[in-house]
Write a protein that holds these residues in place. Structure first.
Motif, PDB file in Angstrom:
ATOM      1  N   ARG A   1     -17.818  -7.455  46.301  1.00  0.00           N
ATOM      2  CA  ARG A   1     -18.085  -6.591  45.151  1.00  0.00           C
ATOM      3  C   ARG A   1     -17.271  -5.295  45.253  1.00  0.00           C
ATOM      4  O   ARG A   1     -16.696  -4.836  44.276  1.00  0.00           O
ATOM      5  N   VAL A   2     -17.243  -4.690  46.431  1.00  0.00           N
ATOM      6  CA  VAL A   2     -16.496  -3.454  46.650  1.00  0.00           C
ATOM      7  C   VAL A   2     -15.566  -3.654  47.837  1.00  0.00           C
ATOM      8  O   VAL A   2     -15.988  -4.167  48.884  1.00  0.00           O
ATOM      9  N   PHE A   3     -14.314  -3.288  47.677  1.00  0.00           N
ATOM     10  CA  PHE A   3     -13.356  -3.407  48.758  1.00  0.00           C
ATOM     11  C   PHE A   3     -12.310  -2.307  48.611  1.00  0.00           C
ATOM     12  O   PHE A   3     -12.230  -1.632  47.580  1.00  0.00           O
ATOM     13  N   ALA A   4     -11.534  -2.131  49.646  1.00  0.00           N
ATOM     14  CA  ALA A   4     -10.534  -1.057  49.668  1.00  0.00           C
ATOM     15  C   ALA A   4      -9.130  -1.647  49.748  1.00  0.00           C
ATOM     16  O   ALA A   4      -8.909  -2.679  50.389  1.00  0.00           O
ATOM     17  N   THR A   5      -8.203  -0.989  49.090  1.00  0.00           N
ATOM     18  CA  THR A   5      -6.783  -1.293  49.255  1.00  0.00           C
ATOM     19  C   THR A   5      -6.086  -0.011  49.706  1.00  0.00           C
ATOM     20  O   THR A   5      -6.536   1.096  49.394  1.00  0.00           O
ATOM     21  N   TYR A   6      -5.003  -0.173  50.417  1.00  0.00           N
ATOM     22  CA  TYR A   6      -4.301   0.969  50.985  1.00  0.00           C
ATOM     23  C   TYR A   6      -2.860   0.965  50.485  1.00  0.00           C
ATOM     24  O   TYR A   6      -2.272  -0.094  50.235  1.00  0.00           O
ATOM     25  N   GLY A   7      -2.311   2.134  50.353  1.00  0.00           N
ATOM     26  CA  GLY A   7      -0.942   2.221  49.869  1.00  0.00           C
ATOM     27  C   GLY A   7      -0.167   3.318  50.554  1.00  0.00           C
ATOM     28  O   GLY A   7      -0.719   4.347  50.957  1.00  0.00           O
ATOM     29  N   ILE A   8       1.141   3.101  50.702  1.00  0.00           N
ATOM     30  CA  ILE A   8       2.039   4.112  51.253  1.00  0.00           C
ATOM     31  C   ILE A   8       3.335   4.085  50.444  1.00  0.00           C
ATOM     32  O   ILE A   8       3.912   3.026  50.194  1.00  0.00           O
TER      33      ILE A   8
END
Length: 941
Positions: free
Chosen positions: A930-937
């Motif tokens: 339901r809730v998750f994180a994505t990361y970016g650079i």
């Protein structure tokens, strides 16, 4: 020790992939734009230089070739190195004043057009000293790493070991020691640093070095000059040689520069910064006591906050003041201030080579930079006009090279500095109605001319002149067309002279601080008009009161002050309190006439210089393909060749490639060949059961691409548009499952790909997270018109619309994307997808609507040890819709928040990193999560 090894590993990886940019003599990152094909190139080959130049610049190239040979030994002597031969490209197509030195390929580029704001010496002489010092630095540290394999590695080692403040500060120190002038002799150069320290603003090493988005800091050129000057002063001229020599012996030593500095001085970089800062504070406090400055009331009053400036103040007939407003929150604009400090905007300005405008009789003129639509190495400086009564704007000139326009008192004509492609300098008189040239007045002995101004009668013009002898005031009598020397050559940075009855007001630094002075032309004496604490600039005369308006530099920018007419004479000027550098003249009566010949680009296409771990595409981390590549780039940015090998660990297969890009003419052409392994899967039915079999094969693919790009500026607008088309031929072989031979498509013949795009956006201020207004549109179409075995079509539309947010520097972005596909392209996605798409249930995508709102949170200027320096925190909200159509519920498929930060890593000035996290809420039934994180650079230069 483990922590040191970990940090150093990050250090090397970062630099090997990201540090392949030019370390320039002046603040500009090297670009790969092209010169127009109409330029006819010639070359002079001396013992130590190859000077490549446009044929029209023959005289300047001959003189520079002599200067380079004379300067080479003097510039490199203190480093104990004799630089190898290098190519110097003289770039006369741009109106910007700049220079760079680079490796991969090894060359230097001199932008020959002299600036309207500079120190008091010949432009090319200053440029040559500065850039040759960089050549000596390169060869001292990595001279053993050469083409055809190791130039990029040499550049990476150079960037990994030497902080930007050191190599630029050393170059500024050298230009100051070996010339009559140099930026180290200018109070305006040190002024931001001096103002901070005298105002009690003692920032950290990283903030002074890497900069700030909320405060004015010295910058790495200025900081580096004082740090290196203090090193030479304390430990002798050999200290810089010793530092680089130790670094060169073991270039993989962790924290190499700081540890070497510690070994020879007992201070690391942070401690040396603190020591230098304290010594400078004492020195400048003493100077302040000796000068006994006056504090002038400043206008407008400004609440504490981010820096802002009101430049070039002019009093209007109704008592209001016109100025050029520069603010980190907004783009530059010409404004009018009333007596309460409220301002009305007259016109936003585009990019300027130097801040400038002129006002007379209800009209305003200013100059702006324009670029050739196709060839980025060709730029122009045009004149704009705004009529305050009619509230109308016009671009007065086109494809011109005019600078610092000044209106005649009746505003019917204007005068400007003209610099031709051969650096022939003159003043030109233009009609303000048509923009046509009325008269041209060549500069005597081709002296560099800067910022002209009319007298009250409109018959005389005063202008700053700059040559190898220093700076002077030169007056032009328009009726006779004759020049006279109003003030002889001075070792001074003389700027923006203007008339005040029988006096000429100008800025100089006779007492070691920039102040205003008056030249009494009848008595031939000089009076000091201001005694500012930090610096006084840009005088103008209020004819109604005969007061002088000027810019009074403050801690957070330039304000407006005024001074009454002065009656007391001041002529006992104290000596400069700048560092006492020994000046060595490099001029000579001997002038060798060098043989020259045409430089043929086609004969110099092949220029292999480096083995690389990537294909030299550092614009996006996603485009990087680690492998081994052999790179070739010609010296004029015309042709790129790449030979490469990549091993794909995911499918355990090798890939070989060869590519060539040719971009001299209007379309850009590229041809690429790939031999690579591929994997796939096929379903079979046996005994009533369905099974999936993995397939492997290899393929040869040749791709031909043509691009027609356009980029141009219009005031504060940037527009880019273009068209590209591509086709390819693929031959497949070595299928691992013979049973599928009859179903296997072994050739894909000439699929076609077309793209047309249009992008428009307004200029961003320093603190804007995105353009306040912008419209981006791209249409792509793919199909197979020449292949009977394969069919399919894909049509995609991508758009982006930027809007201003609710508060300053906030941004609202809405992107609508649509695709229609069939056949072979049925499962392809050619548009941006909703956030976290790979974490959701797979569904066919017809369109997406992506809405995001972003805003700054704080500007902390935090240092996390040597690992990171955080300039800004920013946040945002987003809602991403998929398959928006009638009948579907209008609700986002995902939405959430994001938190990002702008920072510098490992104390490197470039690149600037944007690192963050996005928390995604999956708004659909029974998601995997339901809730998750994505990361970016991301990063930028």
């Amino acid at each position: 020790m483990k922590n040191h090894q970990y940090v150093f590993t990050i250090n090397i990886l970062c630099l090997l992939t990201l540090c392949f940019y030019s370390h320039n003599g002046f603040p500009q990152v090297f670009n790969a734009d092209q010169y127009p094909p109409s330029v006819k190139w010639r070359q002079i080959n001396t013992e130590n230089f190859q000077v490549i130049y446009p044929s029209i610049f023959e005289a300047g190239a001959q003189r520079l070739a002599n200067d380079l040979e004379i300067l080479r030994e003097r510039v490199s002597e203190s480093l104990g190195v004799k630089p190898r031969k290098i190519s110097i490209i003289l770039q006369n197509q741009t109106v910007e004043s700049n220079g760079n030195v680079q490796l991969a390929p090894r060359r230097s580029e001199f932008y020959t057009t002299p600036p309207q704001h500079s120190d008091f010496q010949d432009w090319l002489n200053n440029l040559a000293i500065h850039e040759l010092r960089h050549v000596a630095q390169f060869d001292k540290l990595t001279g053993y790493l050469r083409a055809p394999f190791f130039e990029q590695l040499a550049l990476a080692i150079y960037g990994a070991n030497l902080p930007a403040w050191f190599f630029e500060g050393d170059a500024v120190l050298t230009e100051t020691k070996l010339s009559l002038a140099g930026r180290g002799r200018l109070p305006s150069w040190e002024m931001p640093f001096r103002t901070n320290l005298l105002s009690g603003k003692k920032y950290s090493y990283q903030k002074d070095y890497l900069g700030s988005l909320k405060n004015i800091t010295p910058g790495f050129y200025e900081l580096g000059y004082f740090l290196t000057w203090q090193l030479e002063k304390a430990y002798g001229a050999d200290i810089l040689d010793s530092l680089i020599t130790r670094i060169a012996k073991l270039p993989i030593r962790p924290y190499n520069f700081s540890s070497s500095l510690k070994k020879y001085t007992g201070y690391n970089t942070r401690q040396w910064h603190e020591k230098t800062r304290e010594e400078l504070t004492q020195r400048w406090e003493q100077q302040l006591i000796e000068n006994a400055p006056e504090d002038y009331p400043v206008f407008p009053d400004k609440q504490a906050g981010k820096p802002a400036s009101w430049l070039l103040p002019r009093r209007l007939a109704d008592g209001r003041v016109m100025a050029l407003h520069q603010d980190v929150h907004r783009v530059p604009a010409i404004v009018i201030l009333d007596t309460a400090g409220r301002q009305d905007e007259v016109a936003k300005t585009g990019r300027q080579t130097d801040p400038h405008f002129s006002y007379a009789s209800g009209k305003v003129v200013w100059d702006e930079l324009r670029r050739d639509k196709r060839y980025g190495k060709r730029t122009y400086n045009v004149i704009n006009l705004y009529d305050l009564e009619a509230r109308s704007y016009r671009q007065l000139t086109r494809k011109s090279r005019y600078f610092s326009p000044a209106l005649r008192p009746d505003a019917k004509q204007l005068i400007a500095v003209s610099v031709d492609e051969d650096n022939a300098i003159s003043l030109v008189l233009l009609d303000t109605e048509s923009g046509q040239r009325i008269a041209r007045f060549p500069s005597p002995e081709n002296i560099q001319l800067q910022t002209p101004a009319f007298d009250q009668t409109g018959t005389k013009v005063i202008v700053t002149g700059v040559s190898r002898q220093g700076a002077a005031l030169i007056e032009l009598d328009l009726p006779s067309g004759s020049y006279r020397m109003a003030l002889p050559w001075q070792a001074q940075q003389i700027e923006r002279p203007t008339y005040a009855d029988n006096r000429i007001i100008f800025k100089a630094h006779y007492n070691g601080i920039d102040n205003l002075y008056a030249l009494d032309t009848a008595a031939n004496t000089i009076y000091q008009l201001t005694n500012a604490r930090f610096g006084a600039f840009n005088p103008s005369v209020d004819t109604s009161s005969n007061r002088i308006l000027f810019n009074n530099y403050q801690l957070d920018g330039y304000r407006i002050s005024q001074v009454e007419p002065i009656t007391s004479k001041y002529s006992d000027f104290k000596p400069l309190t700048q560092p006492n550098h020994t000046y060595t003249d490099n001029d000579t009566t001997y002038f060798e006439k060098w043989a020259s010949k045409p430089y043929k680009g086609l004969k110099n296409i092949f220029n292999f210089h480096s083995l690389s771990v990537d294909n030299d595409n550092f614009d996006n981390l996603d485009d990087m393909k680690p492998g081994v590549y052999w790179l070739s780039d010609d010296l004029l940015n015309t042709t790129q060749l790449r030979l490469g090998y990549v091993y794909d660990g995911d499918i355990r297969s090798s890939e070989y490639l060869a590519s060539v890009t040719y971009q001299r003419f209007f379309p850009k052409f590229s041809l690429e060949y790939l031999n690579r392994g591929q994997v796939g899967a096929a379903r079979i039915t046996s005994g009533g059961q369905e099974d999936v079999i993995g397939l492997r094969w290899r393929e040869n693919t040749a791709t031909l691409t043509m691009d027609i790009p356009f980029v141009f500026y219009q005031r504060n607008h940037v527009i880019a548009s273009g068209f590209s088309t591509a086709t390819s031929y693929t031959q497949r072989y070595n299928l691992n499952e013979p049973q599928f031979e009859n179903r296997f498509i072994d050739r894909i013949q000439f699929p076609m790909h077309y793209q047309v795009y249009f992008n428009h956006s307004t200029r961003q201020s320093m603190l804007d997270l995105a353009p306040r207004w912008g419209q981006h549109l791209s249409i792509t179409y793919r199909h197979f018109p020449f292949d009977n075995q394969v069919s399919g079509q894909l049509l995609s539309l991508r758009t982006a619309f930027y809007f201003p947010g609710l508060w300053r520097n906030h941004s609202l972005l809405a992107r609508f994307n649509y695709q229609q596909r069939n056949g072979t392209y049925q499962m392809a996605n050619d548009i941006p997808l909703v956030s976290g798409y790979d974490q959701l249930r797979p569904l066919p995508v017809d369109n997406t609507l992506l809405v995001s709102y972003r805003f700054p949170i704080a500007y902390p200027d935090w240092s996390i040890g040597p690992l990171a320096y955080i300039k800004r925190f920013k946040g945002g909200f987003f809602a991403d819709f998929q398959n928006v159509r009638a009948g579907n519920a209008f609700q986002p498929r995902t939405f959430g928040i994001e938190f990002r930060s702008d920072m510098n890593l490992l104390r490197y000035y470039l690149p600037n990193f944007d690192i963050g996290i996005k928390l995604v809420y999956a708004n659909e039934p029974n998601p995997r999560r339901r809730v998750f994180a994505t990361y970016g650079i991301g990063y930028s230069y």
